[in-house]
Structure formats: structure tokens, C-alpha cells
Design a protein around this motif. Structure first.
Motif, PDB file in Angstrom:
ATOM      1  N   LEU A  81       0.832  -1.199   0.000  1.00 33.49           N
ATOM      2  CA  LEU A  81       0.000   0.000   0.000  1.00 33.49           C
ATOM      3  C   LEU A  81       0.871   1.256   0.000  1.00 33.49           C
ATOM      4  O   LEU A  81       0.584   2.218  -0.711  1.00 33.49           O
ATOM      5  CB  LEU A  81      -0.924   0.005   1.212  1.00 33.49           C
ATOM      6  CG  LEU A  81      -1.843   1.207   1.361  1.00 33.49           C
ATOM      7  CD1 LEU A  81      -2.813   1.291   0.193  1.00 33.49           C
ATOM      8  CD2 LEU A  81      -2.587   1.144   2.673  1.00 33.49           C
ATOM      9  N   LEU A  82       1.928   1.238   0.768  1.00 33.15           N
ATOM     10  CA  LEU A  82       2.854   2.373   0.793  1.00 33.15           C
ATOM     11  C   LEU A  82       3.478   2.579  -0.574  1.00 33.15           C
ATOM     12  O   LEU A  82       3.572   3.702  -1.070  1.00 33.15           O
ATOM     13  CB  LEU A  82       3.945   2.148   1.844  1.00 33.15           C
ATOM     14  CG  LEU A  82       5.031   3.217   1.925  1.00 33.15           C
ATOM     15  CD1 LEU A  82       4.428   4.549   2.329  1.00 33.15           C
ATOM     16  CD2 LEU A  82       6.108   2.806   2.882  1.00 33.15           C
ATOM     17  N   ASP A  83       3.895   1.512  -1.222  1.00 37.37           N
ATOM     18  CA  ASP A  83       4.482   1.591  -2.550  1.00 37.37           C
ATOM     19  C   ASP A  83       3.472   2.158  -3.542  1.00 37.37           C
ATOM     20  O   ASP A  83       3.807   3.025  -4.349  1.00 37.37           O
ATOM     21  CB  ASP A  83       4.955   0.206  -2.991  1.00 37.37           C
ATOM     22  CG  ASP A  83       5.621   0.243  -4.341  1.00 37.37           C
ATOM     23  OD1 ASP A  83       6.548   1.071  -4.524  1.00 37.37           O
ATOM     24  OD2 ASP A  83       5.218  -0.544  -5.223  1.00 37.37           O
ATOM     25  N   GLU A  84       2.243   1.697  -3.451  1.00 36.13           N
ATOM     26  CA  GLU A  84       1.200   2.171  -4.354  1.00 36.13           C
ATOM     27  C   GLU A  84       0.941   3.659  -4.165  1.00 36.13           C
ATOM     28  O   GLU A  84       0.849   4.425  -5.133  1.00 36.13           O
ATOM     29  CB  GLU A  84      -0.084   1.378  -4.106  1.00 36.13           C
ATOM     30  CG  GLU A  84      -1.249   1.801  -4.969  1.00 36.13           C
ATOM     31  CD  GLU A  84      -2.512   1.032  -4.624  1.00 36.13           C
ATOM     32  OE1 GLU A  84      -3.596   1.600  -4.883  1.00 36.13           O
ATOM     33  OE2 GLU A  84      -2.421  -0.084  -4.096  1.00 36.13           O
ATOM     34  N   ARG A  85       0.832   4.107  -2.920  1.00 38.09           N
ATOM     35  CA  ARG A  85       0.584   5.530  -2.650  1.00 38.09           C
ATOM     36  C   ARG A  85       1.762   6.401  -3.095  1.00 38.09           C
ATOM     37  O   ARG A  85       1.570   7.479  -3.650  1.00 38.09           O
ATOM     38  CB  ARG A  85       0.337   5.752  -1.155  1.00 38.09           C
ATOM     39  CG  ARG A  85      -1.018   5.371  -0.662  1.00 38.09           C
ATOM     40  CD  ARG A  85      -2.174   6.024  -1.388  1.00 38.09           C
ATOM     41  NE  ARG A  85      -2.137   7.466  -1.379  1.00 38.09           N
ATOM     42  CZ  ARG A  85      -2.716   8.247  -2.285  1.00 38.09           C
ATOM     43  NH1 ARG A  85      -3.373   7.731  -3.285  1.00 38.09           N
ATOM     44  NH2 ARG A  85      -2.638   9.550  -2.207  1.00 38.09           N
ATOM     45  N   ILE A  93       6.461   5.248 -12.329  1.00 38.59           N
ATOM     46  CA  ILE A  93       6.249   3.814 -12.563  1.00 38.59           C
ATOM     47  C   ILE A  93       7.556   3.212 -13.056  1.00 38.59           C
ATOM     48  O   ILE A  93       8.446   3.920 -13.528  1.00 38.59           O
ATOM     49  CB  ILE A  93       5.121   3.548 -13.580  1.00 38.59           C
ATOM     50  CG1 ILE A  93       5.446   4.159 -14.949  1.00 38.59           C
ATOM     51  CG2 ILE A  93       3.802   4.064 -13.078  1.00 38.59           C
ATOM     52  CD1 ILE A  93       4.504   3.730 -16.043  1.00 38.59           C
ATOM     53  N   GLY A  94       7.633   1.893 -12.963  1.00 40.01           N
ATOM     54  CA  GLY A  94       8.824   1.202 -13.449  1.00 40.01           C
ATOM     55  C   GLY A  94       8.780   1.041 -14.961  1.00 40.01           C
ATOM     56  O   GLY A  94       7.763   1.283 -15.625  1.00 40.01           O
ATOM     57  N   ASP A  95       9.909   0.608 -15.552  1.00 43.39           N
ATOM     58  CA  ASP A  95       9.996   0.447 -17.004  1.00 43.39           C
ATOM     59  C   ASP A  95       9.068  -0.658 -17.516  1.00 43.39           C
ATOM     60  O   ASP A  95       8.503  -0.549 -18.599  1.00 43.39           O
ATOM     61  CB  ASP A  95      11.442   0.138 -17.413  1.00 43.39           C
ATOM     62  CG  ASP A  95      12.354   1.333 -17.185  1.00 43.39           C
ATOM     63  OD1 ASP A  95      11.830   2.476 -17.182  1.00 43.39           O
ATOM     64  OD2 ASP A  95      13.565   1.129 -17.012  1.00 43.39           O
TER      65      ASP A  95
END
Length: 110
Positions: A81-85, A93-95
Motif C-alpha cells: 500500500l505504501l508503494d502504491e501511494r 512507474i517502473g519500465d
């Protein structure tokens, strides 16, 4: 000569009195309006009160931030959730990733 000596004697004593009065006036003036006088003391006391209020406000803000940081501890927060926020807020976003935006959820959060 008695009269003349009387006038000289009185003028000397009155000159001393005038001089003492001038000195008292000088020191009284600077005791009230000088750099370290009474008015400056009152002004600095007001500044101290303002600074203490600011300090209390900063202490409250610090405590609020400390509370928010404690909520970010790994024991009380879902790391996904922390990563998403973080990605949503920072717009990163990542490659090899892509984002699907659901318009219904955006309206629900607003």
C-alpha cells in the motif's frame, strides 16, 4: 561684602542642586527610554511571549509529524500500500509496469 558672599554661596549651592537635578533627569530618561530601559524590557518581554507561542506551535507540528512517521513503521503499514501511494503521489512507474486508471474509483476518492 556680606551681601556679595551670600549671593555667591547661594549660587554655588543652587548650581549643585541644578546639576544634581540634571543628572537625575538624565539617568531617569535613559532608565525608561534607553537601550536597556523599561520600555525596551517590556518590548522584549512581548517578543519572548511571541517566541514561546511559536515554539509551542512548532512543537505541535513536530509531534503531528512524529505521529505520521510512526504510522509508517513496517509493523503497522502494508508495504504494498505504501508503494502504491508513493507511486501515485510521485507519478512514477517502473519500465516494465503499466497503470490502469479506473474513473469510478477516482470519483469516489474525491
Amino acid at each position: 561684602m556680606d551681601f556679595w558672599s551670600f549671593i555667591v554661596e547661594k549660587s554655588k549651592s543652587s548650581a549643585v542642586v541644578v546639576l544634581l537635578m540634571c543628572l537625575c533627569g538624565y539617568f531617569s530618561y535613559f532608565a525608561v527610554k534607553g537601550d536597556r530601559g523599561l520600555l525596551r524590557y517590556i518590548y522584549l518581554q512581548e517578543k519572548v511571549v511571541e517566541a514561546e507561542k511559536m515554539s509551542e506551535n512548532y512543537d505541535k507540528k513536530r509531534e503531528e509529524l512524529a505521529q505520521k512517521v510512526s504510522l509508517l513503521s513496517s509493523s503497522s503499514l502494508d508495504l504494498d500500500l505504501l508503494d502504491e501511494r508513493a507511486r501515485t503521489v510521485l507519478n512514477v512507474i517502473g519500465d516494465n509496469e503499466f497503470i490502469i486508471i479506473d474513473d469510478d474509483t477516482e470519483e469516489a476518492t474525491d
